[in-house]
Design an enzyme around this catalytic site. Structure first.
Site, short mmCIF file in Angstrom:
data_model
loop_
_atom_site.label_atom_id
_atom_site.label_comp_id
_atom_site.label_asym_id
_atom_site.label_seq_id
_atom_site.Cartn_x
_atom_site.Cartn_y
_atom_site.Cartn_z
N LYS A 218 19.70 12.02 15.16
CA LYS A 218 19.88 10.83 15.99
C LYS A 218 21.37 10.48 16.09
CE LYS A 218 15.33 8.93 14.97
NZ LYS A 218 14.53 8.15 14.02
N GLN B 243 14.28 3.68 9.48
CA GLN B 243 13.53 4.94 9.47
C GLN B 243 12.33 4.83 8.53
OE1 GLN B 243 14.41 7.85 11.30
NE2 GLN B 243 12.40 8.53 10.65
N ASP C 202 12.74 1.15 18.33
CA ASP C 202 11.48 1.88 18.17
C ASP C 202 10.31 1.24 18.90
OD1 ASP C 202 11.78 4.29 16.87
OD2 ASP C 202 11.52 3.48 14.86
#
Length: 304
Positions: free
Chosen positions: A59, A103, A126
């Site tokens: 990422k 995460q 997200d």
């Protein structure tokens, strides 16, 4: 046939994600030139889960390649929930950070839902905050989870751009993939069935699908005879299985779909690796640009 062998029905995640990342980079360049704005994406990693470390590194690379600012925060595995939530509040307040995510998975002492609830919905890269989930379900502008968005883009390309009227069957009902991908396909005027571990005759349901999305996390669960001839198959699964042919203790990645069998029947199919996973990172970049525009009152380009 293997995922690496040439076949004309593979949905190539590398090609599609590369094109999307190039489009994102062009939009970042425009925001810098016209508005003096550099979108920023932050990722918080708690502990040292090997797969998560790889995702976070990828990422970061993709964010910087797109011309955006990348911020990475690595916290020890023993970090308390209170300290993680304090980091979330800090990022909520940081004007240089337009999107961020924690995460997952997180260590056991931290509630995943408490973390999600603490994120500013406008910066929820997200798309997991209940407000964004509710807005998506209501057909309102929302931050959309990156993996479902990637699934939709691949399905539309495989279908030639039009999904209306098709029957989509989604195996899996998670908040991360199953439910949001169902909402996105409803928005495209598909007829949507959500199947799961308690569904009766799962194979029979799957065989009705014009678009079959497998997101259960069980290696090779969807067999070739579950696939309607000509169907579009989107395999979200990323599972590590033993690969003794590579040597003792070695593993390989497989999806939730038995690829070799399904590829003989499907009209189009995503490979694992090389499919949905690549799209997830590209869609995360896109989400960050969308968030930066919305937070600064800048109109989104039509193709975003």
């Amino acid at each position: 046939m293997s995922a690496s062998s040439p076949t004309n029905n593979i949905i190539d995640g590398k090609t599609i994600s590369t094109a999307l990342k190039a489009r994102v980079a062009a939009e970042v360049a425009r925001l810098k030139a016209e508005h003096g704005l550099t979108p920023g994406l932050a990722v918080v990693l708690v502990g040292n889960d090997p797969a998560s470390e790889v995702y976070v590194r990828n990422k970061g690379i993709a964010t910087r390649e797109a011309g955006m600012n990348s911020y990475e925060f690595k916290l020890p595995a023993e970090t308390s929930e209170a300290d993680v939530l304090a980091k979330v509040r800090e990022l909520n307040a940081d004007p240089a950070v337009h999107g961020f995510l924690v995460q997952f998975p997180v260590p056991d002492q931290i509630s995943q839902q408490a973390v999600i609830d603490a994120i500013d919905p406008a910066k929820d890269a997200d798309g997991l905050h209940p407000l964004n989930a509710g807005r998506l379900a209501s057909g309102l502008p929302a931050m959309v989870p990156a993996t479902p968005e990637g699934c939709l883009i691949m399905a539309k390309i495989a279908a030639g751009g039009e999904l209306a009227g098709k029957h989509a069957v989604i195996i899996g009902r998670s908040n991360l993939v199953g439910k949001p991908v169902a909402q996105l396909l409803l928005r495209e005027n598909c007829t949507v069935t959500i199947a799961h571990s308690r569904s009766r005759d799962l194979a029979g349901l799957a065989r009705q699908a014009d678009i079959l999305v497998a997101a259960v996390g069980r290696p090779n669960m969807v067999k070739g005879d579950w696939v309607k001839p000509g169907a579009i198959v989107i395999d979200v699964g990323i599972n590590r299985v033993p690969a003794p042919e590579k040597g003792e203790g070695k593993t390989r990645l497989v999806g939730d779909v038995a690829f070799d069998e399904a590829a003989k029947v499907a009209g189009a199919i995503t490979p694992v690796p090389g499919g949905v996973g690549l799209m997830t990172v590209a869609c995360l970049m896109r989400n960050t640009v969308i968030a930066a525009c919305r937070q600064n009152g800048i109109a989104l380009p039509a193709d975003f």
